[in-house]
Design an enzyme around this catalytic site. Sequence first.
Site, PDB file in Angstrom:
ATOM      1  N   LYS A  95     -13.392   2.410  -3.526  1.00  0.00           N
ATOM      2  CA  LYS A  95     -14.459   2.660  -2.549  1.00  0.00           C
ATOM      3  C   LYS A  95     -15.614   3.406  -3.220  1.00  0.00           C
ATOM      4  O   LYS A  95     -16.783   3.114  -2.994  1.00  0.00           O
ATOM      5  CB  LYS A  95     -13.928   3.507  -1.384  1.00  0.00           C
ATOM      6  CG  LYS A  95     -12.892   2.787  -0.533  1.00  0.00           C
ATOM      7  CD  LYS A  95     -12.446   3.671   0.614  1.00  0.00           C
ATOM      8  CE  LYS A  95     -11.261   3.075   1.352  1.00  0.00           C
ATOM      9  NZ  LYS A  95     -10.619   3.990   2.286  1.00  0.00           N
ATOM     10  N   GLU A 120       0.843  -1.207   0.000  1.00  0.00           N
ATOM     11  CA  GLU A 120       0.000   0.000   0.000  1.00  0.00           C
ATOM     12  C   GLU A 120       0.881   1.260   0.000  1.00  0.00           C
ATOM     13  O   GLU A 120       0.515   2.293  -0.546  1.00  0.00           O
ATOM     14  CB  GLU A 120      -0.960   0.007   1.194  1.00  0.00           C
ATOM     15  CG  GLU A 120      -2.104   1.000   1.017  1.00  0.00           C
ATOM     16  CD  GLU A 120      -3.192   0.906   2.083  1.00  0.00           C
ATOM     17  OE1 GLU A 120      -2.983   1.431   3.183  1.00  0.00           O
ATOM     18  OE2 GLU A 120      -4.248   0.322   1.817  1.00  0.00           O
ATOM     19  N   HIS A 141       5.592 -26.929   2.789  1.00  0.00           N
ATOM     20  CA  HIS A 141       4.689 -27.962   2.271  1.00  0.00           C
ATOM     21  C   HIS A 141       3.642 -27.367   1.344  1.00  0.00           C
ATOM     22  O   HIS A 141       2.640 -28.010   1.039  1.00  0.00           O
ATOM     23  CB  HIS A 141       4.009 -28.693   3.437  1.00  0.00           C
ATOM     24  CG  HIS A 141       4.997 -29.360   4.344  1.00  0.00           C
ATOM     25  ND1 HIS A 141       5.574 -30.579   4.047  1.00  0.00           N
ATOM     26  CD2 HIS A 141       5.561 -28.946   5.508  1.00  0.00           C
ATOM     27  CE1 HIS A 141       6.424 -30.913   5.013  1.00  0.00           C
ATOM     28  NE2 HIS A 141       6.448 -29.933   5.911  1.00  0.00           N
TER      29      HIS A 141
HETATM   30  O1  F6P Z   1      -7.095   0.559   2.606  1.00  0.00           O
HETATM   31  C1  F6P Z   1      -7.187   1.940   2.651  1.00  0.00           C
HETATM   32  C2  F6P Z   1      -7.138   2.425   4.061  1.00  0.00           C
HETATM   33  O2  F6P Z   1      -7.315   3.794   4.037  1.00  0.00           O
HETATM   34  C3  F6P Z   1      -5.852   2.045   4.791  1.00  0.00           C
HETATM   35  O3  F6P Z   1      -4.798   2.877   4.509  1.00  0.00           O
HETATM   36  C4  F6P Z   1      -6.302   2.062   6.203  1.00  0.00           C
HETATM   37  O4  F6P Z   1      -5.415   1.374   7.041  1.00  0.00           O
HETATM   38  C5  F6P Z   1      -7.651   1.380   6.076  1.00  0.00           C
HETATM   39  O5  F6P Z   1      -8.179   1.868   4.854  1.00  0.00           O
HETATM   40  C6  F6P Z   1      -8.610   1.642   7.208  1.00  0.00           C
HETATM   41  O6  F6P Z   1      -8.865   3.009   7.363  1.00  0.00           O
HETATM   42  P1  F6P Z   1      -9.491   3.596   8.677  1.00  0.00           P
HETATM   43  O7  F6P Z   1      -8.533   3.316   9.803  1.00  0.00           O
HETATM   44  O8  F6P Z   1      -9.671   5.044   8.419  1.00  0.00           O
HETATM   45  O9  F6P Z   1     -10.783   2.895   8.914  1.00  0.00           O
END
Ligand code: F6P
Length: 546
Positions: free
Chosen positions: A511, A356, A387
Amino acid sequence: MVPEQDVLTISTIWSQLARRAEQEKTLHLADWFASDPDRFARFSLEDAGLLADFSKQRMSDEIRDLLVKLADERQLRHWTEALFGGAEVNCTEGRPAKHWCLREPADRAPMVHEQLDAMEDMVNRILKGHWRGVMGDAITDVVNVGVGGSDLGPLMAAFALQSCLPPQGLSRPRLHFASSMDGSQVSQILQELNPRTTLFLVSSKSFTTVDTLHNATTARQWLGRGLGLDCDDASLLRCHFIGISANPERMSEWGIMPDNQLLFWDWVGGRYSLWSAIGMPIALTVGMDGFRDMLAGAHEMDHHCRTRPWENNIPVMLALVDVWNINFLGINARAVLPYDGRLKHLPAYLEQLEMESNGKSVARSGEPVEYGTCPVIWGEVGPNAQHAFFQLLHQGTQPIACEFLMTARRYTEAQHFDAVCELEAQHSLSNANCLAQSRLLALGERALDPEVALPSYKRYHGNQPSTTLVLEELSPRVLGALLAMYEHKVFVQAVIWGINPFDQWGVEMGKVIATGMLEVLADPESASGLDASSLALARHIAKRQK
Ligand code: F6P
């Protein structure tokens, strides 16, 4: 402001490294060791309870020196000071990245220690049985509701430190982790729990992540139903929910009581947040003293990273070795292989931390990069991976770099009094396997008796490079140092590649599209402008749900 970098590939050092790589392709790690029996002494580093052995990497002193020069040319000193000086190193979000500040001593970070003290108060109340459910019961089970950095770090570290002795005279609650948005984890966890004795930690930096909010809402409804009509929502929230976030407004809107809120800050990236109150499950495992030891170990590594010359600097060398493998030897995958089952969740944690952070193809300048960045990272507890996918490492067609992790000391009599001899034997067996695998991957069949002629299907080419990390022991302090080491390694690589490791815009678009897809699933026929595959799948699902 941090100055822009030159284009990496036109650097003369880059060209020199590329030439070295051409020569290196004709060499084999078995030859490196045969001609240079002292490699280990020159290619290993030790500090903060960690030993890093780079001698099974396909690299000479000259290559190492060139990589160190590359780090200088990429202004690593300047960037390191920018990071630790609180400059806006996260350029696309206009903020600093001060996760290291979470492990500073109290006189240098009073705000951080105020929250640590608030966390300590809650942790002690839970561990001492003073935190009571709405019906007056002590807490037996704590469920961490969070995802990404708000799940992977605390899960990995709390699991890793479970074998440490619990804080004296206190009893740990059972810990559970609910992250996946489909509800499969939360439903399974809730089936086994008693609402009267269960506490939820809702952990989310933004407090807007739908995965977490849906799981938290399911938990709230479960509590409401389980505790009956006598219990009002406010009491339920006060006694059964703690919120941990950088967004107090959203926590309050959701219903987290002000006294139950623990805060951290915008300048802590989600995947760098386990040092904040997001690490509460870790503190519930080893107590606040243990948690502070973990911070101290990380602080020790911060100091190491900031002050050690690059060639003696563990995170810097780890980063440079990866750059060599990826950009010059064309090795685009790395397997993380802990030979201590307590580190079972480390691969998943590193997948987020590294991919990420550095899974980027646009430089800080806004231009596309002309070279590889983060490789594919995956892993598994080493003995089990033997394994599963080791066959591909040994005899497949892909060049793969491996990272082996071992612990020198493991079981103590206090932990496992009755079976300690047998368990010590198992620890040695695991370490022996770790050494055997890295040796075989490096040397191939030349690790065996050279006189034995093997049929082609039994041949081992070897020459797969690896790094071995030996932890003195898996204590909070050494784990803290190990994790901070990985964080700094990621940063150093980002500096070499000229990318921003602190944003994750690629995740955001998914998202947005997912929100629109909810409507499509509810009524596929109303969708417009959808591709044929997505539309047909939505129709297929809708038909089968009727
Ligand atoms: O996967 C994207 C992200 O923004 C991560 O960087 C982060 O750890 C996760 O979502 C959860 O985000 P939050 O802590 O704001 O719920």
